[in-house]
Design an enzyme around this catalytic site. Structure first.
Site, PDB file in Angstrom:
ATOM      1  N   GLY A  96     -26.519   2.989  -1.155  1.00  0.00           N
ATOM      2  CA  GLY A  96     -25.309   3.818  -1.165  1.00  0.00           C
ATOM      3  C   GLY A  96     -24.105   2.919  -1.065  1.00  0.00           C
ATOM      4  O   GLY A  96     -24.149   1.750  -1.473  1.00  0.00           O
ATOM      5  N   ASP A 137       0.861  -1.184   0.000  1.00  0.00           N
ATOM      6  CA  ASP A 137       0.000   0.000   0.000  1.00  0.00           C
ATOM      7  C   ASP A 137       0.897   1.233   0.000  1.00  0.00           C
ATOM      8  O   ASP A 137       2.027   1.187   0.503  1.00  0.00           O
ATOM      9  CB  ASP A 137      -0.941   0.008   1.208  1.00  0.00           C
ATOM     10  CG  ASP A 137      -2.149   0.920   0.974  1.00  0.00           C
ATOM     11  OD1 ASP A 137      -3.243   0.402   0.686  1.00  0.00           O
ATOM     12  OD2 ASP A 137      -1.972   2.158   1.036  1.00  0.00           O
ATOM     13  N   CYS A 188     -19.599   1.183  -3.690  1.00  0.00           N
ATOM     14  CA  CYS A 188     -19.672   0.509  -4.986  1.00  0.00           C
ATOM     15  C   CYS A 188     -20.892   0.868  -5.830  1.00  0.00           C
ATOM     16  O   CYS A 188     -20.745   1.359  -6.945  1.00  0.00           O
ATOM     17  CB  CYS A 188     -19.605  -1.005  -4.776  1.00  0.00           C
ATOM     18  SG  CYS A 188     -18.000  -1.525  -4.166  1.00  0.00           S
ATOM     19  N   LYS A 244     -19.296  -7.532 -13.899  1.00  0.00           N
ATOM     20  CA  LYS A 244     -19.216  -6.821 -12.621  1.00  0.00           C
ATOM     21  C   LYS A 244     -20.193  -5.655 -12.592  1.00  0.00           C
ATOM     22  O   LYS A 244     -20.982  -5.501 -11.656  1.00  0.00           O
ATOM     23  CB  LYS A 244     -17.786  -6.346 -12.390  1.00  0.00           C
ATOM     24  CG  LYS A 244     -17.599  -5.465 -11.187  1.00  0.00           C
ATOM     25  CD  LYS A 244     -17.960  -6.149  -9.892  1.00  0.00           C
ATOM     26  CE  LYS A 244     -17.995  -5.180  -8.730  1.00  0.00           C
ATOM     27  NZ  LYS A 244     -18.298  -5.798  -7.450  1.00  0.00           N
TER      28      LYS A 244
HETATM   29  C1  UDX Z   1     -11.593  -0.996  -4.444  1.00  0.00           C
HETATM   30  C2  UDX Z   1     -11.824  -0.343  -5.741  1.00  0.00           C
HETATM   31  O1  UDX Z   1     -11.607   0.948  -5.507  1.00  0.00           O
HETATM   32  C3  UDX Z   1     -13.207  -0.383  -6.230  1.00  0.00           C
HETATM   33  O2  UDX Z   1     -13.282  -0.038  -7.559  1.00  0.00           O
HETATM   34  C4  UDX Z   1     -13.751  -1.667  -6.211  1.00  0.00           C
HETATM   35  O3  UDX Z   1     -15.071  -1.587  -6.528  1.00  0.00           O
HETATM   36  C5  UDX Z   1     -13.553  -2.177  -4.870  1.00  0.00           C
HETATM   37  O4  UDX Z   1     -12.164  -2.189  -4.545  1.00  0.00           O
HETATM   38  P1  UDX Z   1     -11.730  -0.443  -1.914  1.00  0.00           P
HETATM   39  O5  UDX Z   1     -10.905  -1.626  -1.593  1.00  0.00           O
HETATM   40  O6  UDX Z   1     -12.938  -0.223  -1.149  1.00  0.00           O
HETATM   41  O7  UDX Z   1     -12.223  -0.374  -3.421  1.00  0.00           O
HETATM   42  O8  UDX Z   1     -10.754   0.827  -1.989  1.00  0.00           O
HETATM   43  P2  UDX Z   1     -10.002   1.505  -0.822  1.00  0.00           P
HETATM   44  O9  UDX Z   1     -10.542   1.008   0.455  1.00  0.00           O
HETATM   45  O10 UDX Z   1     -10.009   2.943  -1.129  1.00  0.00           O
HETATM   46  O11 UDX Z   1      -8.518   0.908  -0.965  1.00  0.00           O
HETATM   47  C6  UDX Z   1      -7.637   1.251  -1.936  1.00  0.00           C
HETATM   48  C7  UDX Z   1      -6.226   1.149  -1.306  1.00  0.00           C
HETATM   49  O12 UDX Z   1      -5.244   1.294  -2.344  1.00  0.00           O
HETATM   50  C8  UDX Z   1      -5.962   2.260  -0.286  1.00  0.00           C
HETATM   51  O13 UDX Z   1      -5.515   1.693   0.919  1.00  0.00           O
HETATM   52  C9  UDX Z   1      -4.857   3.098  -0.939  1.00  0.00           C
HETATM   53  O14 UDX Z   1      -3.932   3.633  -0.014  1.00  0.00           O
HETATM   54  C10 UDX Z   1      -4.178   2.081  -1.845  1.00  0.00           C
HETATM   55  N1  UDX Z   1      -3.453   2.662  -2.994  1.00  0.00           N
HETATM   56  C11 UDX Z   1      -4.063   3.583  -3.778  1.00  0.00           C
HETATM   57  C12 UDX Z   1      -2.130   2.250  -3.244  1.00  0.00           C
HETATM   58  O15 UDX Z   1      -1.584   1.456  -2.504  1.00  0.00           O
HETATM   59  N2  UDX Z   1      -1.485   2.776  -4.329  1.00  0.00           N
HETATM   60  C13 UDX Z   1      -2.075   3.701  -5.141  1.00  0.00           C
HETATM   61  O16 UDX Z   1      -1.423   4.142  -6.105  1.00  0.00           O
HETATM   62  C14 UDX Z   1      -3.399   4.115  -4.865  1.00  0.00           C
HETATM   63  C1  UDX Z   2     -22.094  -4.370  -3.167  1.00  0.00           C
HETATM   64  C2  UDX Z   2     -22.398  -5.716  -3.827  1.00  0.00           C
HETATM   65  O1  UDX Z   2     -23.359  -6.403  -3.064  1.00  0.00           O
HETATM   66  C3  UDX Z   2     -21.122  -6.544  -3.911  1.00  0.00           C
HETATM   67  O2  UDX Z   2     -21.374  -7.771  -4.603  1.00  0.00           O
HETATM   68  C4  UDX Z   2     -20.067  -5.753  -4.685  1.00  0.00           C
HETATM   69  O3  UDX Z   2     -18.885  -6.453  -4.749  1.00  0.00           O
HETATM   70  C5  UDX Z   2     -19.832  -4.427  -4.030  1.00  0.00           C
HETATM   71  O4  UDX Z   2     -21.050  -3.726  -3.909  1.00  0.00           O
HETATM   72  P1  UDX Z   2     -21.722  -3.466  -0.724  1.00  0.00           P
HETATM   73  O5  UDX Z   2     -21.383  -2.155  -1.323  1.00  0.00           O
HETATM   74  O6  UDX Z   2     -20.923  -3.966   0.397  1.00  0.00           O
HETATM   75  O7  UDX Z   2     -21.687  -4.606  -1.865  1.00  0.00           O
HETATM   76  O8  UDX Z   2     -23.236  -3.322  -0.231  1.00  0.00           O
HETATM   77  P2  UDX Z   2     -24.597  -4.165  -0.339  1.00  0.00           P
HETATM   78  O9  UDX Z   2     -24.701  -5.094   0.806  1.00  0.00           O
HETATM   79  O10 UDX Z   2     -24.748  -4.694  -1.684  1.00  0.00           O
HETATM   80  O11 UDX Z   2     -25.634  -2.959  -0.145  1.00  0.00           O
HETATM   81  C6  UDX Z   2     -25.604  -1.887  -1.051  1.00  0.00           C
HETATM   82  C7  UDX Z   2     -26.631  -0.839  -0.625  1.00  0.00           C
HETATM   83  O12 UDX Z   2     -27.951  -1.328  -0.850  1.00  0.00           O
HETATM   84  C8  UDX Z   2     -26.534  -0.477   0.856  1.00  0.00           C
HETATM   85  O13 UDX Z   2     -26.782   0.894   1.025  1.00  0.00           O
HETATM   86  C9  UDX Z   2     -27.661  -1.314   1.471  1.00  0.00           C
HETATM   87  O14 UDX Z   2     -28.161  -0.772   2.649  1.00  0.00           O
HETATM   88  C10 UDX Z   2     -28.712  -1.259   0.346  1.00  0.00           C
HETATM   89  N1  UDX Z   2     -29.657  -2.391   0.359  1.00  0.00           N
HETATM   90  C11 UDX Z   2     -29.200  -3.654   0.087  1.00  0.00           C
HETATM   91  C12 UDX Z   2     -31.009  -2.150   0.628  1.00  0.00           C
HETATM   92  O15 UDX Z   2     -31.418  -1.022   0.884  1.00  0.00           O
HETATM   93  N2  UDX Z   2     -31.878  -3.221   0.600  1.00  0.00           N
HETATM   94  C13 UDX Z   2     -31.463  -4.496   0.328  1.00  0.00           C
HETATM   95  O16 UDX Z   2     -32.316  -5.410   0.324  1.00  0.00           O
HETATM   96  C14 UDX Z   2     -30.076  -4.727   0.074  1.00  0.00           C
END
Ligand code: UDX
Ligand code: UDX
Length: 430
Positions: A256, A30, A259, A203
């Site tokens: 929200g 990271d 993702c 995806k």
């Molecule tokens: C990631 C992707 O952003 C998203 O598109 C996908 O849907 C889910 O996976 P997430 O793991 O939630 O999302 O991202 P985040 O928690 O922001 O982690 C990214 C990490 O990469 C951070 O810890 C950041 O410091 C690191 N990073 C970023 C590097 O190590 N090098 C870089 O150049 C940029």
């Molecule tokens: C989502 C996808 O589920 C996962 O497969 C992908 O890899 C990343 O995005 P996540 O963002 O962790 O995962 O949230 P999820 O559990 O899917 O919920 C998404 C949003 O929908 C949340 O705000 C949740 O509260 C809302 N939700 C989900 C509802 O309001 N009702 C439902 O029945 C399910």
């Protein structure tokens, strides 16, 4: 196998610790030295069930190591996973600058025949894009690129990684596809090997479909309110149909998180660019936006018609329960709307912590649910944390100015709440 994982966020950390758990030799890098330092000490910087145990196991077995900077992780790797963020750009598209930067940085030090894998959610065509960047930046021949999207839900990421519904691999090079699939030895799930564009589309389509399903049940909930039906009964009645299923039929304040919003926006952007107006998906976004407003209206009604000067207790700030993530949280957006209309907002969330202070400086953060309800004209439950089911509602009612509660997650029992003298409202309930 020797694996490198770039990015120790929700996806990267889950990917690294689960592959180490499966027996692979994993180095996770990271850019954030403070985060790496904590991980090396076995501290998990995010709330994820099962992660502390996996991290401890990985460190103890020395199969899992953390370093600062991507080049330090990839030198001897056979497979490199890119898990850096792809945030939403101003134009709505997925911003690929971090993926590009990392690809340029690692290209010169990749070993021959390394497979570089996009695990972050990246637009259709990104496998070709990364391949081009790597060759431009001096990667040796034989380096190939594949897409292997994750479907992890925050809060259940470890469970979802080790028990996936399917594993998707997109790659033009069959040998590289086999090498990536072999990494998942020990996991029992269908492996779908396809072309990169289809894998990348799977995806986006998956998240767009799930978001649309949630918007659908929220729209049905609005209908139920208009015709005095009960959405919970309706969800049950349609959920028995295996073609529909019960999952993702929980109405609420809207969807929200890190993702759905950015992936739906990126898909709409890509569709427009490709000359297709994705009206169905735009509809799901419009319903979602309106759902936030419906919650604000419910709270305004609960306090007597005007939020100016009202005190509102808020239960829950994270975008869903069992995570500490506030990114694009409906609860945060609704709090801002309540503040805009002149309400005083006092909120409690079991996991929100520092992020809440940064994102909501005008909100008075309270120590528990009772404290957030103290002196309130209404309480609004915005995140379905289980602990909100078990509060002492007599004590809550006694501490409030008026016994009014808006249950935006349908977590509580309407009849029981009304028996306790609450003016109770929920989402689509009779
Ligand atoms: C990631 C992707 O952003 C998203 O598109 C996908 O849907 C889910 O996976 P997430 O793991 O939630 O999302 O991202 P985040 O928690 O922001 O982690 C990214 C990490 O990469 C951070 O810890 C950041 O410091 C690191 N990073 C970023 C590097 O190590 N090098 C870089 O150049 C940029
Ligand atoms: C989502 C996808 O589920 C996962 O497969 C992908 O890899 C990343 O995005 P996540 O963002 O962790 O995962 O949230 P999820 O559990 O899917 O919920 C998404 C949003 O929908 C949340 O705000 C949740 O509260 C809302 N939700 C989900 C509802 O309001 N009702 C439902 O029945 C399910």
């Amino acid at each position: 196998m020797k694996i490198a994982v770039i990015g120790a966020g929700y996806v990267g950390l889950t990917t690294a610790s689960c592959f180490a758990h499966l027996g692979h030799d994993v180095i996770c890098a990271d850019i954030d030295a403070e985060r790496v330092g904590r991980l090396q000490k076995g501290e998990v910087p995010i709330l994820e069930a099962g992660m502390p145990e996996l991290l401890a196991e990985g460190l103890a077995s020395q199969r899992l190591r953390f370093v600062v900077g991507a080049p330090n992780a990839v030198r001897n790797a056979e497979v490199v996973f890119l898990c850096v963020q792809t945030p939403q750009g101003d134009d709505g598209a997925a911003d690929m600058k971090y993926v590009e930067a990392v690809a340029r940085e690692i290209a010169p030090v990749l070993a021959p025949n390394t497979v570089v894998v996009n695990k972050s959610t990246v637009p259709v065509g990104s496998t070709l894009f990364v391949q081009r960047v790597l060759s431009e930046a001096g990667a040796t021949d034989g380096v190939s690129v594949a897409s292997n999207p994750e479907f992890l839900r925050e809060g259940q990421a470890v469970r979802d990684f080790l028990n996936p519904d399917r594993i998707v691999i997109g790659c033009e090079n069959p040998e590289s596809a086999v090498r990536v699939s072999e990494l998942y030895k020990g996991i029992h799930a269908p492996v779908l090997v396809t072309d990169p564009a289809s894998a990348e589309m799977i995806k986006y389509a998956a998240n767009a479909f799930l978001a649309t399903k949630v918007s659908f049940i929220n729209a049905i909930a609005s209908m139920c309110e208009a015709v005095d039906a009960d959405v919970r009964e309706v969800a049950l009645g349609i959920g028995y149909d295996a073609r529909i299923g019960f999952q993702f039929l929980h109405p609420g304040p809207g969807w929200g998180g890190s993702c759905f919003p950015k992936d739906v926006s990126a898909l709409l952007y890509a569709a427009r660019n490709a000359g297709y107006e994705f009206e169905l998906l735009q509809g799901a976004v419009d319903v979602n936006r309106a759902q936030y407003e419906r919650m604000v209206t419910k709270v305004r009604d609960a306090v007597g018609g005007s939020l100016a000067g009202a005190v509102v207790g808020v239960w829950g700030l994270t975008f869903k329960a069992d995570t500490d993530d506030l990114r694009d949280s409906p609860a945060v957006a609704i709090c801002k709307r309540l503040l805009d209309e002149g309400a005083t907002v006092q909120a409690y969330d079991p996991a929100a912590g520092e992020q809440a202070r940064r994102l909501l400086p005008a909100v008075d953060l309270r120590a528990d649910a009772y404290d957030a309800a103290a002196g309130a004209d209404a309480v609004v439950l915005l995140t379905e944390w289980d602990e909100f089911r078990w509060v002492d509602f007599e004590r809550v009612g006694a501490a409030m100015r008026k016994r009014a509660l808006v249950d935006a997650r349908n977590l509580l029992d309407p009849a029981a709440m009304r028996r306790r003298g609450f003016n109770y409202d929920a989402v689509g309930r009779r």
